[in-house]
Design an enzyme around this catalytic site. Sequence first.
Site, PDB file in Angstrom:
ATOM      1  N   THR A  86      54.312  55.336  41.421  1.00 58.16           N
ATOM      2  CA  THR A  86      53.979  54.029  41.868  1.00 58.16           C
ATOM      3  C   THR A  86      54.505  52.818  42.717  1.00 58.16           C
ATOM      4  O   THR A  86      55.762  52.894  42.220  1.00 58.16           O
ATOM      5  CB  THR A  86      52.181  53.113  41.716  1.00 58.16           C
ATOM      6  OG1 THR A  86      53.330  51.955  40.857  1.00 58.16           O
ATOM      7  CG2 THR A  86      51.473  54.098  40.506  1.00 58.16           C
ATOM      8  N   ALA A 114      55.899  51.572  37.069  1.00 55.69           N
ATOM      9  CA  ALA A 114      54.765  50.327  37.834  1.00 55.69           C
ATOM     10  C   ALA A 114      56.513  49.378  38.378  1.00 55.69           C
ATOM     11  O   ALA A 114      56.906  49.366  37.315  1.00 55.69           O
ATOM     12  CB  ALA A 114      53.613  49.437  36.494  1.00 55.69           C
ATOM     13  N   VAL A 139      59.106  50.974  33.889  1.00 53.93           N
ATOM     14  CA  VAL A 139      59.597  49.652  34.770  1.00 53.93           C
ATOM     15  C   VAL A 139      60.509  50.387  36.397  1.00 53.93           C
ATOM     16  O   VAL A 139      61.212  50.666  35.561  1.00 53.93           O
ATOM     17  CB  VAL A 139      60.095  48.069  33.982  1.00 53.93           C
ATOM     18  CG1 VAL A 139      59.765  47.433  35.182  1.00 53.93           C
ATOM     19  CG2 VAL A 139      58.472  47.595  33.186  1.00 53.93           C
ATOM     20  N   LYS A 140      59.790  50.159  36.833  1.00 54.61           N
ATOM     21  CA  LYS A 140      60.542  50.481  38.105  1.00 54.61           C
ATOM     22  C   LYS A 140      61.346  49.242  38.662  1.00 54.61           C
ATOM     23  O   LYS A 140      60.588  47.904  39.242  1.00 54.61           O
ATOM     24  CB  LYS A 140      59.762  51.194  39.037  1.00 54.61           C
ATOM     25  CG  LYS A 140      59.997  52.493  40.273  1.00 54.61           C
ATOM     26  CD  LYS A 140      59.102  52.680  40.695  1.00 54.61           C
ATOM     27  CE  LYS A 140      59.404  53.914  41.362  1.00 54.61           C
ATOM     28  NZ  LYS A 140      58.258  54.269  42.597  1.00 54.61           N
ATOM     29  N   VAL A 141      62.573  49.500  38.895  1.00 52.31           N
ATOM     30  CA  VAL A 141      63.320  48.602  39.654  1.00 52.31           C
ATOM     31  C   VAL A 141      63.461  48.505  40.734  1.00 52.31           C
ATOM     32  O   VAL A 141      64.346  50.117  40.630  1.00 52.31           O
ATOM     33  CB  VAL A 141      64.121  47.761  38.623  1.00 52.31           C
ATOM     34  CG1 VAL A 141      63.451  46.525  37.751  1.00 52.31           C
ATOM     35  CG2 VAL A 141      65.558  48.313  37.904  1.00 52.31           C
TER      36      VAL A 141
END
Length: 218
Positions: free
Chosen positions: A27, A56, A82-84
């Site tokens: 996402t 996310a 975790v998306k950064v």
Amino acid sequence: MKFFVDTADTEEIRELADTGLLDGVTTNPSLIAKSGRDFFDVIKEICSLVDGPVSAEVAATDYDTMLEEGKKLAGLADNVAVKVPLTMAGLKTCSQLAKQGTQVNVTLCFSAAQAILAAKAGAAYISPFVGRLDDIGQDGMNMISDVVQIYANYPAFQTEVLVASIRNPTHIVNSALMGADVCTVPPQVLKQLVSHPLTDKGLAAFLADWEKTGQKIL
Ligand code: G3P
């Protein structure tokens, strides 16, 4: 090759998960906004629908806040990645979260040079955006070819190449030919993958001939 779906629409995810073809979900803030739902509710629901990683994305841009957001997102479910963003603060956050055992997907990658940094930061996934490079007249798939080759040169790099911003089935076939690990695919492109007019034509002919036999299997 693994297939992730690039959407925050839980109905579409449920439908695809039922096919057994789905290995994960990605996402981003735009997809969350499109869903019109509460971020945390959507991520928790998606995590319950698929066993694989669910990306996310953090919303902060500074390291301290990104790290806290990342920890909060990682706590939502065991399968959150975790998306950064691929910024210096994002890479620093990636490095720290990876040391703590959290899977990190480094997003908004537009060059092989950026992908090298993500691997060095211990990213579980690097997301090079092919469609958006194509959109500005560059060849997104050249970047995928370079990243796959570079990562293969350094077995210490454990980062998986997650091809993102996919626009058509050709992006997926070329990703597979190049040996990319994952494609994250918009639902409409996943549906395009299965279709071929000769399959439809052939099936219609088989069914018509079967009808003539007057037989039944069940
Ligand atoms: O989720 C990241 C990426 O796949 C976005 O794709 O179509 O917005 O360029 P797109």
